[in-house]
Enzyme design. Structure first.
Site, PDB file in Angstrom:
ATOM      1  CB  SER A 155      30.817 -27.090 -20.389  1.00 34.58           C
ATOM      2  OG  SER A 155      31.028 -25.087 -20.376  1.00 34.58           O
ATOM      3  CE1 TYR A 168      32.703 -25.286 -15.669  1.00 29.66           C
ATOM      4  CE2 TYR A 168      33.609 -24.251 -17.955  1.00 29.66           C
ATOM      5  CZ  TYR A 168      32.712 -24.850 -16.737  1.00 29.66           C
ATOM      6  OH  TYR A 168      31.236 -25.545 -17.080  1.00 29.66           O
TER       7      TYR A 168
HETATM    8  N1  LIG Z   1      25.356 -22.196 -15.993  1.00 31.76           N
HETATM    9  C1  LIG Z   1      26.223 -23.184 -16.974  1.00 31.76           C
HETATM   10  O1  LIG Z   1      26.559 -21.505 -17.945  1.00 31.76           O
HETATM   11  C2  LIG Z   1      27.216 -24.081 -17.936  1.00 31.76           C
HETATM   12  C3  LIG Z   1      27.464 -24.141 -19.139  1.00 31.76           C
HETATM   13  C4  LIG Z   1      27.989 -25.655 -19.055  1.00 31.76           C
HETATM   14  C5  LIG Z   1      28.254 -26.182 -18.368  1.00 31.76           C
HETATM   15  N2  LIG Z   1      28.016 -25.749 -17.828  1.00 31.76           N
HETATM   16  C6  LIG Z   1      28.071 -27.365 -16.387  1.00 31.76           C
HETATM   17  O2  LIG Z   1      26.507 -27.362 -15.304  1.00 31.76           O
HETATM   18  C7  LIG Z   1      26.787 -28.522 -13.872  1.00 31.76           C
HETATM   19  C8  LIG Z   1      26.074 -27.370 -13.578  1.00 31.76           C
HETATM   20  O3  LIG Z   1      26.800 -26.064 -13.437  1.00 31.76           O
HETATM   21  P1  LIG Z   1      25.366 -24.975 -13.258  1.00 31.76           P
HETATM   22  O4  LIG Z   1      24.861 -23.968 -13.676  1.00 31.76           O
HETATM   23  O5  LIG Z   1      24.072 -26.178 -12.716  1.00 31.76           O
HETATM   24  O6  LIG Z   1      26.098 -24.206 -12.035  1.00 31.76           O
HETATM   25  P2  LIG Z   1      25.298 -24.137 -10.429  1.00 31.76           P
HETATM   26  O7  LIG Z   1      26.366 -23.351  -9.628  1.00 31.76           O
HETATM   27  O8  LIG Z   1      24.465 -23.482 -10.127  1.00 31.76           O
HETATM   28  O9  LIG Z   1      25.050 -26.205  -9.888  1.00 31.76           O
HETATM   29  C9  LIG Z   1      26.050 -27.169  -9.565  1.00 31.76           C
HETATM   30  C10 LIG Z   1      26.134 -27.913  -8.078  1.00 31.76           C
HETATM   31  O10 LIG Z   1      26.966 -28.514  -8.008  1.00 31.76           O
HETATM   32  C11 LIG Z   1      27.286 -28.893  -6.364  1.00 31.76           C
HETATM   33  N3  LIG Z   1      28.821 -29.156  -6.093  1.00 31.76           N
HETATM   34  C12 LIG Z   1      29.541 -28.205  -6.410  1.00 31.76           C
HETATM   35  N4  LIG Z   1      31.300 -28.465  -5.375  1.00 31.76           N
HETATM   36  C13 LIG Z   1      29.628 -30.101  -5.706  1.00 31.76           C
HETATM   37  C14 LIG Z   1      30.922 -30.762  -5.059  1.00 31.76           C
HETATM   38  N5  LIG Z   1      32.195 -31.173  -4.429  1.00 31.76           N
HETATM   39  N6  LIG Z   1      30.105 -31.928  -4.472  1.00 31.76           N
HETATM   40  C15 LIG Z   1      29.133 -31.770  -4.248  1.00 31.76           C
HETATM   41  N7  LIG Z   1      28.197 -31.827  -5.272  1.00 31.76           N
HETATM   42  C16 LIG Z   1      29.361 -30.299  -5.603  1.00 31.76           C
HETATM   43  C17 LIG Z   1      26.787 -27.601  -6.013  1.00 31.76           C
HETATM   44  O11 LIG Z   1      26.500 -27.246  -4.929  1.00 31.76           O
HETATM   45  C18 LIG Z   1      25.735 -27.023  -6.860  1.00 31.76           C
HETATM   46  O12 LIG Z   1      24.320 -27.314  -6.261  1.00 31.76           O
HETATM   47  C19 LIG Z   1      28.330 -27.586 -14.026  1.00 31.76           C
HETATM   48  O13 LIG Z   1      28.984 -29.590 -14.371  1.00 31.76           O
HETATM   49  C20 LIG Z   1      28.654 -27.197 -14.482  1.00 31.76           C
HETATM   50  O14 LIG Z   1      29.719 -26.927 -15.328  1.00 31.76           O
HETATM   51  C21 LIG Z   1      27.188 -24.473 -16.985  1.00 31.76           C
END
Ligand SMILES: NC(=O)c1ccc[n+]([C@@H]2O[C@H](COP(=O)([O-])OP(=O)(O)OC[C@H]3O[C@@H](n4cnc5c(N)ncnc54)[C@H](O)[C@@H]3O)[C@@H](O)[C@H]2O)c1
Length: 274
Positions: A155, A168
């Site tokens: 991130s 985080y």
């Molecule tokens: N959306 C943003 O703004 C953003 C920005 C930077 C980084 N990220 C990173 O991108 C990745 C995806 O995030 P997103 O935005 O799609 O969020 P999201 O919450 O929509 O999706 C995350 C997915 O990870 C799964 N997950 C969580 N804990 C888990 C576990 N213990 N075992 C297996 N699966 C698990 C959830 O069930 C979910 O389907 C994450 O690592 C997040 O930190 C997101």
């Protein structure tokens, strides 16, 4: 079809960035092992991806022509992760790419000293130890089969601080460190390891994404207010879409990036350029 002949495992594939990566990888010809948790976690104050959402991702990918294995696993469990990898090997024979994407955004929303031990631990357990566990299970397959590519989703919080998100931010900085060291460990074996740092990503309804809503909830503001804060923070006046992140992830698992390892790529509408 840049991923024809590839088998890509994607964690957190039920929704959001993980679903976007699955769709893009399927469109590029990959076969897929899709992983997500099989239920909510009591320590996480919002709903995680559901089995129905994971199946929906799989169906969308099959429509793109991919062979898809759905392998539910909580990345906090080494046994569950190893079982998912074994299912993938049974089905496809190998795993050539890993998009290590599962993550949580909360518990967050307070100064660093106010997190409980349990809140701190779950953040690190999922976001950094979880990515390490999946890497640990997949690398022996890649060593056996002569190489591979691992994309650790970090991130912009892996590069800069965010107020009231210390757990985080710490977890995502750790993902960047894990990535650089693992890249050095496996470079002689043709296994590339890179980190992807998405910036302010909007919740795309087509991907069922939740993360910006989670951030807004943690800070006690509305989704629209959070989007406005994000827009203020980027020089491009446009937020990132999950598919923008997926395009970078697909490039990193493809042979087009064959000389790229140990690097950190931002997809953040210029947020960290300031
Ligand atoms: N959306 C943003 O703004 C953003 C920005 C930077 C980084 N990220 C990173 O991108 C990745 C995806 O995030 P997103 O935005 O799609 O969020 P999201 O919450 O929509 O999706 C995350 C997915 O990870 C799964 N997950 C969580 N804990 C888990 C576990 N213990 N075992 C297996 N699966 C698990 C959830 O069930 C979910 O389907 C994450 O690592 C997040 O930190 C997101």
């Amino acid at each position: 079809m840049r991923l024809r002949g590839s088998v890509v495992m994607i964690t957190g594939a039920a929704r959001g960035i993980g679903r976007a990566c699955a769709l893009r990888a399927a469109a590029e010809g990959a076969d897929l092992v899709l992983v997500d948790v099989d239920g909510d976690l009591s320590e996480v104050p919002y709903s995680l991806g559901s089995p129905a959402q994971l199946e929906h991702t799989a169906d969308l990918c099959r429509k793109e022509g991919a062979s898809v294995l759905v392998a539910p696993a909580d990345v906090r469990s080494a046994e569950a992760v190893e079982a998912a990898v074994e299912l993938g090997i049974d089905r496809f024979g190998t795993i050539t790419g890993l998009i290590n994407n599962a993550g949580i955004g909360a518990p967050s929303g307070k100064p660093a000293h106010e997190f409980t031990e349990q809140e701190w631990q779950v953040m690190l357990d999922v976001n950094v130890s979880g990515e390490w566990r999946v890497l640990k299970a997949v690398v022996p397959v890649m060593l056996r089969d002569g190489g591979g590519s691992i994309v650790n989703v970090a991130s912009t919080a892996g590069l800069v601080g965010y107020r009231h998100f210390a757990g985080y931010v710490a977890s995502k900085h750790a993902v960047v460190g894990l990535t650089k060291s693992a890249a050095l460990d496996y470079a002689p074996h043709d296994i590339r390891v890179n980190a992807l740092c998405p910036g302010p990503v909007r919740d795309d309804p087509a991907m069922d994404g939740q993360m910006t809503a989670v951030v807004a909830d943690a800070l006690g503001i509305s989704y629209d207010e959070q989007e406005a804060v994000y827009l203020e923070s980027v020089p491009t006046n446009a937020l990132v879409d999950p598919l923008d992140v997926a395009d970078a992830a697909v490039w990193l698992v493809s042979g087009e990036s064959r000389r790229v390892t140990g690097t950190v790529i931002t997809v953040d509408s210029g947020f960290t350029a300031r």
